[in-house]
Design a protein around this motif. Structure first.
Motif, PDB file in Angstrom:
ATOM      1  N   LEU A 264     -10.301 -23.555 -86.837  1.00  0.00           N
ATOM      2  CA  LEU A 264     -10.532 -22.474 -85.883  1.00  0.00           C
ATOM      3  C   LEU A 264     -12.015 -22.070 -85.863  1.00  0.00           C
ATOM      4  CD1 LEU A 264      -9.251 -20.479 -83.911  1.00  0.00           C
ATOM      5  CD2 LEU A 264      -8.937 -18.906 -85.839  1.00  0.00           C
ATOM      6  N   ARG A 268     -14.445 -22.284 -82.547  1.00  0.00           N
ATOM      7  CA  ARG A 268     -15.090 -21.083 -82.004  1.00  0.00           C
ATOM      8  C   ARG A 268     -16.613 -21.131 -82.141  1.00  0.00           C
ATOM      9  NH1 ARG A 268     -10.874 -16.257 -83.811  1.00  0.00           N
ATOM     10  NH2 ARG A 268      -9.447 -16.570 -82.057  1.00  0.00           N
ATOM     11  N   ARG A 385      -9.224 -28.897 -78.383  1.00  0.00           N
ATOM     12  CA  ARG A 385      -9.543 -27.487 -78.126  1.00  0.00           C
ATOM     13  C   ARG A 385      -8.260 -26.658 -78.189  1.00  0.00           C
ATOM     14  NH1 ARG A 385      -8.098 -26.929 -72.723  1.00  0.00           N
ATOM     15  NH2 ARG A 385      -7.963 -28.970 -71.756  1.00  0.00           N
ATOM     16  N   LEU A 386      -8.466 -25.347 -78.307  1.00  0.00           N
ATOM     17  CA  LEU A 386      -7.322 -24.438 -78.355  1.00  0.00           C
ATOM     18  C   LEU A 386      -6.737 -24.284 -76.963  1.00  0.00           C
ATOM     19  CD1 LEU A 386      -8.384 -21.291 -80.423  1.00  0.00           C
ATOM     20  CD2 LEU A 386      -6.544 -22.866 -80.978  1.00  0.00           C
ATOM     21  N   ASP A 388      -4.824 -21.795 -76.103  1.00  0.00           N
ATOM     22  CA  ASP A 388      -4.871 -20.366 -75.786  1.00  0.00           C
ATOM     23  C   ASP A 388      -5.688 -19.672 -76.878  1.00  0.00           C
ATOM     24  OD1 ASP A 388      -4.450 -17.765 -75.219  1.00  0.00           O
ATOM     25  OD2 ASP A 388      -2.261 -17.829 -75.334  1.00  0.00           O
ATOM     26  N   GLU A 389      -6.692 -18.917 -76.453  1.00  0.00           N
ATOM     27  CA  GLU A 389      -7.585 -18.252 -77.425  1.00  0.00           C
ATOM     28  C   GLU A 389      -6.907 -17.101 -78.170  1.00  0.00           C
ATOM     29  OE1 GLU A 389     -10.591 -18.156 -78.884  1.00  0.00           O
ATOM     30  OE2 GLU A 389     -11.052 -20.167 -78.161  1.00  0.00           O
ATOM     31  N   THR A 390      -5.827 -16.566 -77.571  1.00  0.00           N
ATOM     32  CA  THR A 390      -5.171 -15.410 -78.218  1.00  0.00           C
ATOM     33  C   THR A 390      -4.253 -15.916 -79.320  1.00  0.00           C
ATOM     34  OG1 THR A 390      -5.042 -14.589 -75.980  1.00  0.00           O
ATOM     35  CG2 THR A 390      -3.979 -13.250 -77.681  1.00  0.00           C
ATOM     36  N   MET A 405      -1.256 -22.574 -83.903  1.00  0.00           N
ATOM     37  CA  MET A 405      -2.472 -22.937 -83.151  1.00  0.00           C
ATOM     38  C   MET A 405      -2.121 -24.104 -82.240  1.00  0.00           C
ATOM     39  SD  MET A 405      -5.392 -22.952 -86.139  1.00  0.00           S
ATOM     40  CE  MET A 405      -6.714 -23.722 -85.203  1.00  0.00           C
TER      41      MET A 405
END
Ligand code: HEM
Length: 409
Positions: A264, A268, A385-386, A388-390, A405
């Motif tokens: 993570l 980020r 990549r993620l 969803d960022e939440t 995740m």
């Protein structure tokens, strides 16, 4: 008695989604306004400076032996009585012991848990990691915790102990009940009862495996511990079984959190991710930085074995003291620009694995797992990549990781 409580947000926000998503500003406020703070919520002194935490980890006046009872001391006496088997079991965990028993057990487990043994696990860690990534490869997506970060360390620890792979989901679920209990902030009856049932189940399970290894030893950690037990009065059967359950608990969710929080942090911080992708030889220092930047274990608890004064506050004998590893690892007095991820940070005197006599026995294994996992992950899925960022964070006062995740590539 505690001093007049300073106005800080910590107790108000503890375990709220905002705190769980990012506890670091709240630690910073504590460090600045109340570095030795009595938390009513955690029923103990919270230390957030790197210097206090490192000193605390090595302070003989702060003991580990009574922390099991101190965590549950507010529960009714009748409940505590019923929980005796749970507390007796947890009391035999090496992490909850003080010298001389701790010294004796640590010497024994050091004999079983050698650098050579860890090094030899390299090829099998690689094989497990590759298998998990192969399974994800064709799908274009994975839930990282469920599909990789969770099963990798679980499978490694199970094979190290010599447990049948088919039993894994069951004994890991039992072990997780113990982590859920210890991280609830303050012991509650329901989690205690679940932990009690799971400890009984784990004890029966390991008793059976230990007796099998007694008659037919294999090349695994339980057989080595059984051999040490049989050499004399150094290790009782109860201690042997508690050692097995502790290794399961200590070695599995912590490493999962290192993998999850580390990935993570990279996702980020795109420039750091590129820096690692372009030079995988930076993995060693990157893993140290992941451990510092978003530590899997945010605090370790001790109990004051005697009364003493710390920075103007009077710590009374029997009070709990929470050494905030996660806060120490972001202390600007120790780390330049501490909130910045810097995969080449040097020196990096983080305390993610503790310090002193209880320093993590599994640190070389956790490091090896992460050093194998990250380059492989990034080279196979460079576009990862993620989705969803939440993120939802685990509701736990010490263990820190996102619950899931979802990744796409
Ligand atoms: C990233 C992964 C890990 C982290 C962050 C971590 C963290 C820690 C910390 C902070 C302590 C000190 C406890 C204290 O001071 O009271 C500790 C102790 C310990 N850890 Fe780990 N750990 C990890 C992985 C492992 C693994 C893989 C194993 C074993 C398979 C393990 C086994 C132990 C044991 C047995 C102790 C107790 C040592 C003692 O009390 O003498 N840990 N760990």
């Amino acid at each position: 008695m505690p001093k007049v409580a300073p106005d800080v947000a910590f107790d108000r926000v503890l375990l709220t989604p905002e705190y769980l998503a990012d506890p670091y500003p709240f630690y910073q406020e504590l460090r600045n306004k109340a570095p030795v703070y009595f938390s009513q919520r955690l029923n103990g002194w919270v230390l957030t400076r790197h210097s206090d935490v490192t000193a605390g980890l090595c302070d003989k006046r702060l003991i580990s032996g009574q922390r099991v009872e101190s965590f549950a001391s507010h529960l009714p006496a009748a409940i505590l009585q019923g929980m005796r088997p749970l507390y007796d079991h947890l009391g035999k965990w090496i992490g909850n012991m003080d010298p001389p028993d701790h010294t004796r057990l640590r010497a024994l487990v050091n004999k079983a848990f050698t650098p050579r043994m860890v090094q030899d696990l390299g090829p099998s860690i690689e094989a497990i990691a590759f298998r998990l990534l192969d399974a994800a490869a064709g799908k274009g997506q994975m839930e990282f915790i469920r599909d990789f970060a969770y099963p990798l360390p679980a499978t490694v620890i199970a094979s190290m102990l010599g447990l049948p792979p088919g039993d894994q989901d069951q004994f890991i679920a039992w072990a997780d009940d113990l982590t859920a209990y210890s991280g609830s902030g303050s012991a509650n009856i329901e989690l205690s009862q679940t932990a009690q049932r799971s400890v009984a189940a784990l004890t029966d399970y390991f008793r059976r495996i230990v007796s099998e290894r007694r008659t037919r030893p294999r090349n695994d950690l339980i057989s080595t511990l059984v051999a040490l037990e049989e050499q004399g009065d150094k290790l009782s059967e109860q201690e042997l079984i508690s050692m097995c359950t502790f290794l399961l608990v200590a070695g599995h969710e912590t490493t999962m959190a290192l993998l999850a929080n580390g990935l993570l942090a990279l996702l980020r911080n795109p420039s750091q991710r590129e820096a690692l992708q372009s030079k995988p030889e930076r993995t060693r220092s990157a893993v140290e930085e992941f451990l510092r930047y978003d530590s899997p274990i945010q605090h370790q608890t001790r109990v004051a074995g005697e009364s003493f004064e710390l920075d103007g506050s009077q710590l009374e004998r029997g009070q709990r003291v929470l050494l905030m590893l996660g806060a120490a690892n972001r202390d600007p007095a120790q780390f330049a620009d501490p909130d910045r991820l810097d995969i080449e940070r040097e020196p990096n005197k983080h305390v993610a694995f503790g310090l002193g006599i209880h320093y993590c026995i599994g640190a070389p294994l956790a490091r090896l797992e992460a050093q194998i996992a990250f380059p492989e992950l990034l080279s196979r899925f460079p576009e990862i990549r993620l989705e969803d960022e939440t993120l939802e964070w685990r509701r736990h006062t010490s263990q820190r990781n996102p619950v899931r995740m979802n990744l796409v590539w």
